[in-house]
Every structure is written in structure tokens, then in C-alpha cells.
Design an enzyme around this catalytic site. Structure first.
Site, PDB file in Angstrom:
ATOM      1  CE  LYS A 247      -3.428   2.465   2.912  1.00 42.54           C
ATOM      2  NZ  LYS A 247      -4.284   2.420   4.124  1.00 42.54           N
ATOM      3  CG  ASP A 252      -5.748   7.667   5.066  1.00 35.12           C
ATOM      4  OD1 ASP A 252      -6.647   8.354   4.527  1.00 35.12           O
ATOM      5  OD2 ASP A 252      -5.966   6.576   5.634  1.00 35.12           O
ATOM      6  CE  LYS A 259      -6.616   8.396   8.664  1.00 34.58           C
ATOM      7  NZ  LYS A 259      -7.378   7.180   8.997  1.00 34.58           N
ATOM      8  CG  ASP A 271      -2.134   4.910   5.099  1.00 38.18           C
ATOM      9  OD1 ASP A 271      -1.989   3.798   5.652  1.00 38.18           O
ATOM     10  OD2 ASP A 271      -3.229   5.321   4.667  1.00 38.18           O
ATOM     11  CG  ASP A 330     -10.098   7.092   7.060  1.00 38.80           C
ATOM     12  OD1 ASP A 330      -9.018   7.083   6.420  1.00 38.80           O
ATOM     13  OD2 ASP A 330     -10.161   7.207   8.294  1.00 38.80           O
ATOM     14  CD  GLU A 332      -6.978   5.094   2.672  1.00 38.58           C
ATOM     15  OE1 GLU A 332      -7.957   5.228   3.442  1.00 38.58           O
ATOM     16  OE2 GLU A 332      -5.862   4.741   3.069  1.00 38.58           O
ATOM     17  NE  ARG A 334     -11.155  -1.355   3.596  1.00 38.32           N
ATOM     18  CZ  ARG A 334     -11.761  -1.640   4.743  1.00 38.32           C
ATOM     19  NH1 ARG A 334     -12.894  -2.323   4.741  1.00 38.32           N
ATOM     20  NH2 ARG A 334     -11.247  -1.269   5.899  1.00 38.32           N
TER      21      ARG A 334
HETATM   22  N1  BES Z   1      -4.501   4.108   7.037  1.00 39.48           N
HETATM   23  C1  BES Z   1      -5.646   3.791   7.819  1.00 39.48           C
HETATM   24  C2  BES Z   1      -5.388   2.713   8.863  1.00 39.48           C
HETATM   25  C3  BES Z   1      -4.453   3.070   9.990  1.00 39.48           C
HETATM   26  C4  BES Z   1      -4.955   3.525  11.201  1.00 39.48           C
HETATM   27  C5  BES Z   1      -3.086   2.884   9.869  1.00 39.48           C
HETATM   28  C6  BES Z   1      -4.084   3.817  12.239  1.00 39.48           C
HETATM   29  C7  BES Z   1      -2.223   3.181  10.891  1.00 39.48           C
HETATM   30  C8  BES Z   1      -2.715   3.648  12.091  1.00 39.48           C
HETATM   31  C9  BES Z   1      -6.784   3.276   6.920  1.00 39.48           C
HETATM   32  O1  BES Z   1      -6.820   3.803   5.640  1.00 39.48           O
HETATM   33  C10 BES Z   1      -8.075   3.637   7.581  1.00 39.48           C
HETATM   34  O2  BES Z   1      -8.313   4.782   7.720  1.00 39.48           O
HETATM   35  N2  BES Z   1      -8.843   2.624   7.966  1.00 39.48           N
HETATM   36  C11 BES Z   1     -10.083   2.824   8.609  1.00 39.48           C
HETATM   37  C12 BES Z   1     -11.085   1.890   8.003  1.00 39.48           C
HETATM   38  C13 BES Z   1     -12.503   2.124   8.459  1.00 39.48           C
HETATM   39  C14 BES Z   1     -12.996   3.448   7.918  1.00 39.48           C
HETATM   40  C15 BES Z   1     -13.381   1.003   7.971  1.00 39.48           C
HETATM   41  C16 BES Z   1      -9.909   2.521  10.092  1.00 39.48           C
HETATM   42  O3  BES Z   1      -9.212   1.559  10.411  1.00 39.48           O
HETATM   43  O4  BES Z   1     -10.420   3.268  10.898  1.00 39.48           O
HETATM   44 ZN    ZN Z   2      -5.002   4.493   4.898  1.00 35.72          ZN
HETATM   45 ZN    ZN Z   3      -7.925   5.641   5.564  1.00 39.27          ZN
END
Ligand code: BES
Ligand code: ZN
Ligand code: ZN
Length: 480
Positions: A247, A252, A259, A271, A330, A332, A334
Site C-alpha cells: 500500500k 491519508d 479522520k 500510510d 477513509d 481507501e 483496500r
Molecule cells: N490508514 C488507515 C489505517 C491506519 C490507522 C493505519 C491507524 C495506521 C494507524 C486506513 O486507511 C483507515 O483509515 N482505515 C479505517 C477503516 C474504516 C474506515 C473502515 C480505520 O481503520 O479506521
Molecule cells: Zn489508509
Molecule cells: Zn484511511
């Protein structure tokens, strides 16, 4: 800093002996005449020092040999590197004494080399007082009388240096390291180390119909990239390639689903740590002339709430034709990985491994010390990752991909939606990715260990380069 193996001790250099309780006598025999070592010197975590103008010697107790581990040595070596640097010694020596007959001796020599290179890492690119801040140690020798010591150290140094390259990429700020720049760095590293790099620009990505990568990129000020890295040595042991997917989300913000809590964006330059790990692994593969055909794929963009940003309720079409309803921008990672995983199919890979800072849920589950693994690959392959994780101390724990989780991804309007429910967030992300795999596959959610807010021994702080040593350990033993 250069790190080399030596089979002859040079006691004119500042030297630290790492000694298991049983081998105290062996160290005693090596010490200069008239220097006596107290009986307690080999005790657990104790360090004995002999510091004079001409001689700087340390004896670091490691406890009983049967409890010795590579990780213990890495942590002890980290502390010792601190002492060398404090003393501003330009050259120094680490010595493992009295354990060369152990089966693990080569791994232990490698562990010292790991820690030496990783502990001495600094990211000073943007510091004005760069030269003042730089550690002074520039030559380190590792002494063992283990038979494979020299080779083990050389290999470990190459892999640890590649880990530092991954760290550099993660630590670069997002205004510098855009998707275009990330691809450019991969290209330069390919030229430097001798692996092939092909970069798809936005036009090509549009032609291919990588709808996930394009959707996430819509709010961005810079175009996306899709990088293909390839290490294919003559006489590779595998007929079908091993594909690594990383990735490469350079920042992000969450996009329109911004966020929410203060601070949750603070580390999001990391990220792209999965992409960095893939680049690091290709560098390490080339540097060590790994006898395997390996391909790296890195879809890259940032994720922002720009004017034209993709929007909750959008339906996007991935490279393989799958339609996805976006319910949270968020989620994104995947979406960009889906295109890459679908693309990987054409290589008829023996195995595909993806690395991604994918979910906060993985951080909740295993914290910053663990990697959440999901897989369709065989039990044997899974076991290799678990074992490699223990060896390099990038430990992997498996989460299930039970069919029921798939229910959570059902969409009213498209083939799937991009988020599951409240529970099992790391797994529903894995389930989403699984849809795009048609080959043996391992998913590594590195959201926890990719980036550290505060220093942890040789892992340092900020980007850790996690994944490079794990992948290399698995690959080095592939087919064995
Ligand atoms: N890049 C984040 C995941 C992340 C969170 C990495 C904390 C490192 C530290 C990812 O893109 C994300 O935002 N995931 C969301 C998914 C949710 C919206 C289903 C998450 O984990 O909150
Ligand atoms: Zn992310
Ligand atoms: Zn994200």
C-alpha cells in the site's frame, strides 16, 4: 557506518564482549594480562566496564546460554551502540564469545549486525545541524568464531540497510514524497541495485481501468502511480514469481470522511509503509542476489478531501470489473490494493503477499509489536511467516477469514461495499481484499508496527521499516 565480520579480535578497539553466563571463562582468557573479571560479570543484563585511555572494554552479561535469543542480543547491542556513540568512538567491536558451537550462532551474529545497522539509523535530511547531530561511529566489527558468521553478517547488513531505505521513505514528509516521487525513488533504487522498475502514470492507469486507485486519487493535487518492480536472476529457483504488493498511500487524511479525532492524522505519512517495505525487499533481494523471481507492485496516491474528491455513495469499478459502493472514503487502502491484487493474477504467481497499514482495528488488536496476518495460502506457508516473524522479531499472528465475515460487505447497489460493520474491522478489510485474489495469498496488516511515536530500542522511532526483514527471512528460506 560499515559493519563487517572479523574472526580475529583487535583489542586496541573499543570492544564489547557479549557473554552468556557459561562462557565467562572464555572471555576471561581473552582479556589482557592483569585484568580480572568479577564472577558476577556474566550475570543477567549486567555490564562490566574497563575504561582506560588505551583500553575500553565492556562485558555484557546475557544470562544462561539456553535462554539466549536473537532478540535479546539485538536489544543488548542497541544499548552498547549507545555507549560507543556516547564515547564518540569512530571504530568499535562487538564480540560473541564461547557460543560458536551452538546451532543458532550464525543467527546471533546476524542479530548483532541487524541491531548495529538499525540502531545507528538517523533521519536528518531536514535538520540544519545535520553534521552535529550525526552519530560518530563509522566502523563496527562483529567478531564471532561461528563458521557461517561472515556470511550471516554480510547478509544481515544488506537486509538491515534495505530496512533503513524503507524507513527513509516512510519518514519523508508527504509534501516531498508524493506518489510520483515514491515511484521515482523506486526507479532510482532499481538503477542503483539492479532490479527493473516500470511506472504506470495516470493516463496508463486510466487506460487499464484501475478504478479504485483513480477514485482515491480524485481529491489529490498530484497524479497516482502504479509501480512494478522486478528482480529476476538467472537460474531463479521458482518457475512462478512471488509477488509483493504494498500500500503506497503517501498521506491519508481520510478524504471526505475526514479522520475524526485530533491526532489521528499525525502519523499518516506512514500510510505508504507497505509500499516502502516492498521497495526495501526488492533492494535487499538484489543486494543479496536472492535466487528467486520476485515482483513488487505499488499502487500509490494520497487521500484528500479535494474539490473533486470521491464521495460516500460513489460506485467504482475495479480493474477486474468488480463494482464497489464507497461508504467511507477513509477505507481507501483496500480500494487501491484491490486493483493491484487483481493485476497480480496475470503473473500466475506462486504466492502473493500484500503489506498494508490497513486498519486501526489491527492496531487495537495487536498494538505496535504485532502484525495481523490473514491468508488463503497453505498452512505450510503460514507457518513459515510465523517462524520468520519469531526469528526477526516482526511477529505475526493469524486472524481468520471465515466465510461469515463476508456478509458484512454486502452492498445494496454494488458487488460489495468498502466497509464492514462495527466488529472485526481488520478481518472485514482482509475479506474485502480476498475477493480480488485468485492465487495463494498472505495479507499482512502492518498498521501497528509500521510507525512508532516513541523510540523502542533498535526499532527507533517514526518509520520502522517493518516487513523488509520478515519478507527476506521468508524468501531466503523459500524452497528449502
Ligand atoms: N490508514 C488507515 C489505517 C491506519 C490507522 C493505519 C491507524 C495506521 C494507524 C486506513 O486507511 C483507515 O483509515 N482505515 C479505517 C477503516 C474504516 C474506515 C473502515 C480505520 O481503520 O479506521
Ligand atoms: Zn489508509
Ligand atoms: Zn484511511
Amino acid at each position: 557506518m560499515t559493519v563487517t565480520h572479523t574472526s580475529t579480535l583487535d583489542l586496541t578497539l573499543p570492544t564489547a564482549f557479549f557473554v552468556a553466563a557459561e562462557s565467562l571463562a572464555a572471555v576471561r582468557a581473552l582479556l589482557p594480562d592483569g585484568l580480572s573479571l568479577p564472577d558476577t560479570a556474566g550475570g543477567d543484563d549486567e555490564s562490566w566496564q574497563h575504561l582506560t585511555e588505551r583500553q575500553r572494554l565492556w562485558v555484557i552479561g546475557l544470562g544462561p546460554a539456553d535462554q539466549l535469543s536473537a532478540e535479546r542480543l539485538r536489544r543488548a547491542a542497541h544499548k552498547q551502540l549507545g555507549r560507543f556513540n556516547e564515547g564518540k568512538h569512530p571504530r568499535a567491536q562487538l564480540a560473541l564469545v564461547g557460543i560458536s558451537d551452538r546451532a543458532e550462532a550464525d543467527d546471533w551474529a546476524a542479530a548483532l549486525a541487524d541491531a548495529a545497522v538499525l540502531s545507528n539509523y538517523q533521519f536528518l535530511t531536514y535538520k540544519k545541524e545535520r553534521e552535529k547531530l550525526r552519530y560518530k561511529l563509522d566502523e563496527l566489527r562483529i567478531h564471532t568464531d561461528a563458521r557461517g558468521g561472515a556470511q550471516a553478517v554480510t547478509q544481515a547488513v544488506a537486509v538491515a540497510e534495505a530496512t533503513c531505505i524503507a524507513r527513509d521513505l516512510v519518514n519523508e514528509p508527504p509534501n516531498v514524497l508524493t506518489a510520483v516521487e515514491l515511484a521515482e525513488r523506486a526507479r532510482q533504487l532499481g538503477l542503483q541495485h539492479g532490479f527493473r522498475v516500470e511506472i504506470f502514470n495516470k493516463k496508463k492507469i486510466e487506460e487499464l481501468g484501475m478504478g479504485g486507485l483513480l477514485a482515491v486519487n480524485r481529491g489529490s493535487q498530484t497524479p497516482p502511480t502504479f509501480s512494478i518492480l522486478e528482480w529476476k536472476p538467472d537460474g531463479a529457483k521458482n518457475a512462478k514469481p512471488i509477488v509483493l504488493v504494498g500500500k503506497g498511500l503517501t498521506f491519508d487524511t481520510g478524504g471526505l470522511s475526514l479522520k475524526p479525532t485530533p491526532g489521528s492524522m499525525d502519523s499518516m505519512k506512514s500510510d505508504m509503509a507497505g509500499g516502502a517495505a516492498v521497495i526495501g525487499a526488492l533492494v535487499a533481494a538484489a543486494a543479496t542476489r536472492l535466487p528467486l523471481h520476485v515482483i513488487g507492485l505499488i499502487p500509490s496516491t494520497d487521500n484528500r478531501p479535494g474539490e473533486d474528491a470521491y464521495t460516500p455513495n460513489d460506485v467504482i469499478t475495479h480493474y477486474d470489473g468488480t463494482t464497489v459502493e464507497v461508504l467511507n472514503t477513509d477505507a481507501e487502502g483496500r480500494l487501491i490494493l484491490a486493483d493491484a491484487l487483481a493485476w497480480a493474477k496475470q503473473y500466475e504467481p506462486e504466492l502473493v503477499v500484500d503489506l498494508a497499514t490497513l486498519t486501526g482495528a489491527a492496531v487495537v488488536a495487536v498494538g505496535t509489536i504485532g502484525i495481523a496476518m490473514m491468508r488463503t495460502a497453505s498452512d505450510v506457508v503460514a507457518q513459515r511467516f510465523v517462524q520468520a516473524g519469531l526469528a526477526v522479531h516482526e511477529r505475526v499472528v493469524e486472524l481468520p477469514l471465515w466465510p461469515e465475515y463476508r456478509e458484512q460487505l454486502k452492498s445494496e447497489v454494488a458487488d460489495m461495499k468498502n466497509i464492514g460493520g462495527r466488529y472485526a474491522g481488520a478481518i472485514t478489510a482482509g475479506k474485502f481484499l480476498e475477493h480480488f485474489t485468485a492465487y495463494p495469498w498472505v495479507h499482512l496488516d502492518i498498521a501497528g508496527p509500521a510507525f512508532l511515536e516513541s523510540a523502542d530500542s533498535y526499532r527507533g522511532k517514526q518509520g520502522t521499516g517493518v516487513g523488509v526483514r520478515l519478507l527476506m527471512r521468508v524468501l531466503q528460506q523459500w524452497g528449502a
